[in-house]
Every structure is written in C-alpha cells, then in structure tokens.
Design a protein around this motif. Structure first.
Motif, PDB file in Angstrom:
ATOM      1  N   VAL A  21      -5.625  -4.363   3.597  1.00  0.00           N
ATOM      2  CA  VAL A  21      -6.606  -5.056   2.754  1.00  0.00           C
ATOM      3  C   VAL A  21      -6.222  -6.541   2.654  1.00  0.00           C
ATOM      4  CG1 VAL A  21      -7.450  -5.255   0.374  1.00  0.00           C
ATOM      5  CG2 VAL A  21      -7.285  -2.992   1.455  1.00  0.00           C
ATOM      6  N   TYR A  22      -4.948  -6.806   2.478  1.00  0.00           N
ATOM      7  CA  TYR A  22      -4.458  -8.191   2.394  1.00  0.00           C
ATOM      8  C   TYR A  22      -4.683  -8.911   3.726  1.00  0.00           C
ATOM      9  CZ  TYR A  22      -0.919 -11.858   1.320  1.00  0.00           C
ATOM     10  OH  TYR A  22      -0.254 -13.039   1.087  1.00  0.00           O
ATOM     11  N   ASP A  23      -4.433  -8.192   4.817  1.00  0.00           N
ATOM     12  CA  ASP A  23      -4.661  -8.759   6.155  1.00  0.00           C
ATOM     13  C   ASP A  23      -6.128  -9.179   6.298  1.00  0.00           C
ATOM     14  OD1 ASP A  23      -3.887  -9.104   9.084  1.00  0.00           O
ATOM     15  OD2 ASP A  23      -5.504  -7.637   9.263  1.00  0.00           O
ATOM     16  N   ASN A  56      -1.101 -17.497  -2.237  1.00  0.00           N
ATOM     17  CA  ASN A  56       0.169 -16.767  -2.196  1.00  0.00           C
ATOM     18  C   ASN A  56       0.874 -16.999  -0.865  1.00  0.00           C
ATOM     19  OD1 ASN A  56       2.061 -14.579  -3.195  1.00  0.00           O
ATOM     20  ND2 ASN A  56       1.372 -13.712  -1.269  1.00  0.00           N
ATOM     21  N   ARG A  57       0.098 -17.004   0.193  1.00  0.00           N
ATOM     22  CA  ARG A  57       0.667 -17.219   1.529  1.00  0.00           C
ATOM     23  C   ARG A  57       1.241 -18.643   1.644  1.00  0.00           C
ATOM     24  NH1 ARG A  57       2.499 -13.409   4.945  1.00  0.00           N
ATOM     25  NH2 ARG A  57       2.793 -14.514   6.879  1.00  0.00           N
ATOM     26  N   ALA A  58       0.537 -19.611   1.048  1.00  0.00           N
ATOM     27  CA  ALA A  58       1.029 -20.999   1.060  1.00  0.00           C
ATOM     28  C   ALA A  58       2.321 -21.106   0.245  1.00  0.00           C
ATOM     29  CB  ALA A  58      -0.045 -21.932   0.502  1.00  0.00           C
ATOM     30  N   ILE A  78      10.979  -8.354   2.219  1.00  0.00           N
ATOM     31  CA  ILE A  78      10.635  -6.959   1.898  1.00  0.00           C
ATOM     32  C   ILE A  78       9.216  -6.912   1.325  1.00  0.00           C
ATOM     33  CG2 ILE A  78      11.329  -4.897   0.638  1.00  0.00           C
ATOM     34  CD1 ILE A  78      14.162  -6.034   0.474  1.00  0.00           C
ATOM     35  N   GLY A  79       8.387  -6.049   1.918  1.00  0.00           N
ATOM     36  CA  GLY A  79       6.955  -6.057   1.590  1.00  0.00           C
ATOM     37  C   GLY A  79       6.329  -7.220   2.335  1.00  0.00           C
ATOM     38  N   SER A  80       6.740  -7.330   3.601  1.00  0.00           N
ATOM     39  CA  SER A  80       6.410  -8.525   4.402  1.00  0.00           C
ATOM     40  C   SER A  80       4.954  -8.555   4.834  1.00  0.00           C
ATOM     41  CB  SER A  80       7.316  -8.587   5.628  1.00  0.00           C
ATOM     42  OG  SER A  80       7.324  -7.336   6.281  1.00  0.00           O
ATOM     43  N   VAL A 104      10.619  -6.075   6.362  1.00  0.00           N
ATOM     44  CA  VAL A 104      10.669  -4.683   5.917  1.00  0.00           C
ATOM     45  C   VAL A 104       9.342  -4.357   5.239  1.00  0.00           C
ATOM     46  CG1 VAL A 104      11.913  -2.999   4.495  1.00  0.00           C
ATOM     47  CG2 VAL A 104      13.138  -5.013   5.402  1.00  0.00           C
ATOM     48  N   ASP A 105       8.739  -3.231   5.615  1.00  0.00           N
ATOM     49  CA  ASP A 105       7.492  -2.836   4.949  1.00  0.00           C
ATOM     50  C   ASP A 105       7.367  -1.323   5.020  1.00  0.00           C
ATOM     51  OD1 ASP A 105       4.847  -4.756   4.153  1.00  0.00           O
ATOM     52  OD2 ASP A 105       4.455  -2.604   4.340  1.00  0.00           O
ATOM     53  N   VAL A 106       6.665  -0.743   4.049  1.00  0.00           N
ATOM     54  CA  VAL A 106       6.410   0.704   4.080  1.00  0.00           C
ATOM     55  C   VAL A 106       5.243   1.047   4.986  1.00  0.00           C
ATOM     56  CG1 VAL A 106       7.285   1.642   1.916  1.00  0.00           C
ATOM     57  CG2 VAL A 106       5.116   0.457   1.909  1.00  0.00           C
ATOM     58  N   LEU A 131      11.081  -0.627  -0.696  1.00  0.00           N
ATOM     59  CA  LEU A 131      11.770  -1.422  -1.720  1.00  0.00           C
ATOM     60  C   LEU A 131      12.352  -0.534  -2.813  1.00  0.00           C
ATOM     61  CD1 LEU A 131      12.439  -4.057  -3.198  1.00  0.00           C
ATOM     62  CD2 LEU A 131      10.024  -4.256  -3.821  1.00  0.00           C
ATOM     63  N   ARG A 132      11.757   0.647  -3.010  1.00  0.00           N
ATOM     64  CA  ARG A 132      12.273   1.539  -4.057  1.00  0.00           C
ATOM     65  C   ARG A 132      13.590   2.188  -3.650  1.00  0.00           C
ATOM     66  NH1 ARG A 132       6.551   4.422  -4.542  1.00  0.00           N
ATOM     67  NH2 ARG A 132       6.851   4.127  -2.321  1.00  0.00           N
ATOM     68  N   HIS A 133      13.998   1.962  -2.385  1.00  0.00           N
ATOM     69  CA  HIS A 133      15.271   2.530  -1.915  1.00  0.00           C
ATOM     70  C   HIS A 133      16.095   1.434  -1.224  1.00  0.00           C
ATOM     71  CE1 HIS A 133      13.576   6.332  -2.993  1.00  0.00           C
ATOM     72  NE2 HIS A 133      12.533   6.085  -2.235  1.00  0.00           N
TER      73      HIS A 133
HETATM   74  C1  LIG Z   1       0.020  -8.201  -0.548  1.00  0.00           C
HETATM   75  S1  LIG Z   1       1.064  -7.784   0.791  1.00  0.00           S
HETATM   76  C2  LIG Z   1       2.202  -9.166   0.766  1.00  0.00           C
HETATM   77  C3  LIG Z   1       2.664  -9.591   2.141  1.00  0.00           C
HETATM   78  C4  LIG Z   1       3.588 -10.796   2.162  1.00  0.00           C
HETATM   79  N1  LIG Z   1       4.803 -10.554   1.401  1.00  0.00           N
HETATM   80  C5  LIG Z   1       2.906 -12.032   1.614  1.00  0.00           C
HETATM   81  O1  LIG Z   1       3.134 -12.352   0.442  1.00  0.00           O
HETATM   82  O2  LIG Z   1       2.128 -12.664   2.330  1.00  0.00           O
HETATM   83  C6  LIG Z   1       2.076  -6.500   0.070  1.00  0.00           C
HETATM   84  C7  LIG Z   1       2.887  -5.710   1.058  1.00  0.00           C
HETATM   85  O3  LIG Z   1       3.849  -4.921   0.344  1.00  0.00           O
HETATM   86  C8  LIG Z   1       3.982  -3.688   1.015  1.00  0.00           C
HETATM   87  N2  LIG Z   1       4.583  -2.717   0.088  1.00  0.00           N
HETATM   88  C9  LIG Z   1       4.005  -2.133  -0.990  1.00  0.00           C
HETATM   89  N3  LIG Z   1       4.904  -1.332  -1.599  1.00  0.00           N
HETATM   90  C10 LIG Z   1       6.063  -1.426  -0.901  1.00  0.00           C
HETATM   91  C11 LIG Z   1       7.349  -0.832  -1.034  1.00  0.00           C
HETATM   92  N4  LIG Z   1       7.601   0.039  -2.010  1.00  0.00           N
HETATM   93  N5  LIG Z   1       8.319  -1.144  -0.133  1.00  0.00           N
HETATM   94  C12 LIG Z   1       8.048  -2.017   0.886  1.00  0.00           C
HETATM   95  N6  LIG Z   1       6.845  -2.601   1.066  1.00  0.00           N
HETATM   96  C13 LIG Z   1       5.860  -2.322   0.187  1.00  0.00           C
HETATM   97  C14 LIG Z   1       2.576  -3.358   1.467  1.00  0.00           C
HETATM   98  O4  LIG Z   1       2.580  -2.417   2.534  1.00  0.00           O
HETATM   99  C15 LIG Z   1       2.074  -4.731   1.882  1.00  0.00           C
HETATM  100  O5  LIG Z   1       2.317  -4.968   3.246  1.00  0.00           O
END
Ligand SMILES: C[S@@+](CC[C@H](N)C(=O)[O-])C[C@H]1O[C@@H](n2cnc3c(N)ncnc32)[C@H](O)[C@@H]1O
Length: 270
Positions: A21-23, A56-58, A78-80, A104-106, A131-133
């Motif tokens: 969705v963010y993409d 947010n991206r900026a 993390i959550g990239s 790192v991403d889920v 991220l929860r682990h």
């Molecule tokens: C809104 S995007 C943000 C992407 C990037 N960090 C940015 O700010 O442009 C959120 C990302 O967090 C990831 N995410 C959500 N929960 C997560 C978790 N528990 N561990 C790792 N990644 C997670 C999602 O899959 C998604 O890719």
C-alpha cells in the motif's frame, strides 16, 4: 490469476498489505489490485495521507544524510519497505561506497525485490525479519557478515513502530536492539501521531487498517520519546518530521503534523 514476475511464491493477493500500500502511495508498481483499492479508500478517507508518504520518505533521506555526516557507515533499516526512490544504500553509498546497509522487512515482496536490486552490491543485503524479534535480526548471518558491531550502527525504524501494539512493547524492542550496539550508535524513528483537527480522518484510516493484518496506532510525543528511553535524543528532539533538520534547498510545502520524527544516540556508559 497469473502473478507478475516479481511476485514471490505464495504471496497473498487477497488482503491488502502495508508494504505494498505504501509502495502504491509513493508511485511504485509492486502492488496488487487489493492494495490499490485499499490505498484509494485511505486516500478518500484522508487525502493528506499521500503527502504523508512523500514527506516521510524525504525525512528518511535527511536522517540518513545527517547520520552519515556524523560518521556512521553502517545501517540496519528495519521495516524498510519495498525499495523505491531514495533507498538508504543509494543515499549513503553515494557518500561512501563502502557503507554497509542491511534491509529487514516482514513482507516477502519487500525482501525479494530488495534482494533483486542488491544483487552485485557486496555491501548491502535484504533479509526477512520481524522487529518483534530483535534477536533473530541481530543474529542473522547476513547481518553478522555485513555489520561490525564493534563500530557505530544506525538502526532505522522509520514508519514501522506504529504497526506494533503496546503489548509488543516497542521500548523493550529498542532496548534489545541498542544493547547490541556500541556507544555512538543511533536509532532513528518516525511515528504516526494524533492531531486534534484531523481526528476524524485519522480514525477512518485506523479503522481501515484494522481490516488488514497490520493495525496501526498513534503515539504522542511523550510515548515516542519513551520508545527512545535510555538514548540521548539529538536536537531538535521529537518533532513533526518536516521540522527535523529541514533541507533549505528542498523545503517542505506544508508542516507534517501527523508524523513525529526523532533520532536517539547511545551514550557512553556513566
Ligand atoms: C510504511 S512502510 C515504511 C517503509 C520505510 N521504512 C519508509 O519509511 O519509507 C512500513 C514497513 O514496515 C514493515 N513492517 C511492518 N511490521 C513489521 C515488523 N513487525 N517487522 C518488520 N517490518 C515490519 C511493512 O512490511 C512495511 O514494509
């Protein structure tokens, strides 16, 4: 339905997914009809949400350049998300080609597309992780191979912590991550926050996300500061992302009050 070539095997195209969705919001094409329909519902509920994604991206880009200016050359993002414009390795390796980045991403689409674009880049990798682990991330073989934990590391938690519940205990997760880092390391965050005059829009967005596997929640300035507890929050503190070291050459058109940003530095032991 036939899946596009970039779609990893087993991907669920029946439920919207935060990464995709963010993409879509950023103008990317690693998303499915279900994600685009969901994103359009979000945009109808709150037209300003598109601007949130871009600001947010900026912010992420400014944070990474600021950290690089402090001498940091190792990044654990993390959550990239799904790679798009202005990825961390592009920003930092333009400054120092030897800089190390692990994404790192889920989400499987984020990981597989990350691995595809990083093929041939010996200093960057994309791995699946949650991220929860934190232990699973810190102990991952690609992380151990690329990151030298005797030198400062920047952990980026940008637009991801609002997908975690209070039960997940974000302050504890950040403590676990920073315990592995040397003083002079950093944690950078951005986080969705409530704004009085956008209460209705935020409520609609939150309700929509409740229908997905990843609910979102807001946290206020004090809670975001609490997530960085034990770290020294650098100037200008916990502020709307557009106020965090704004780039005079690329000023934001509007203040972004719905997302807070902050960077914490691990201090020397007392
Ligand atoms: C809104 S995007 C943000 C992407 C990037 N960090 C940015 O700010 O442009 C959120 C990302 O967090 C990831 N995410 C959500 N929960 C997560 C978790 N528990 N561990 C790792 N990644 C997670 C999602 O899959 C998604 O890719």
């Amino acid at each position: 339905m036939s899946l596009p070539e970039w779609a990893p095997e087993g991907v669920d195209v029946t439920v919207p997914n935060a990464a995709r969705v963010y993409d879509y919001g950023l103008g990317g094409y690693h998303n499915f009809a279900v994600d685009r329909e969901f994103a359009e519902q979000l945009i109808s509920a709150w037209p300003g949400i598109l601007q949130v994604a871009h600001t947010n991206r900026a912010y992420l880009g400014r944070v990474v350049r600021w950290l690089a200016a402090q001498g940091v050359r190792q990044f654990l993002d993390i959550g990239s998300g799904i790679p798009t414009r202005g990825n961390v390795h592009e920003v930092v390796q333009a400054i120092d080609p030897d800089a190390r980045v692990v994404y790192v991403d889920v989400d499987d689409v984020a990981v597989s597309h990350g691995q595809a674009i990083l093929a041939g880049n010996p200093h960057a990798a994309a791995i699946g992780g949650d991220l929860r682990h934190p232990a699973g991330i810190l102990g991952h073989e690609r992380v151990r191979a690329l990151i030298d934990f005797d030198r400062p590391v920047a952990v980026l938690l940008v637009a991801v912590l609002h997908f975690l519940s209070d039960e997940d205990d974000p302050p504890r997760l950040v403590r676990e991550l920073t315990a592995a880092l040397v003083p002079g390391s950093y944690v950078a965050v951005s986080h969705f926050t409530a704004v009085d005059d956008l209460g209705h829009e935020h409520e609609q967005v939150t309700k929509l996300y409740d229908r997905t596997p990843t609910s979102v929640r807001t946290r206020d300035r004090r809670q975001v500061a609490g997530i960085l507890g034990g770290l020294e929050v650098v100037e200008p503190g916990v502020v709307p992302i557009t106020s965090w070291h704004p780039d005079p050459e690329e000023p934001a058109e509007h203040e972004q009050r719905s997302v807070l940003g902050a960077v914490g530095r691990k201090p020397e032991p007392a």
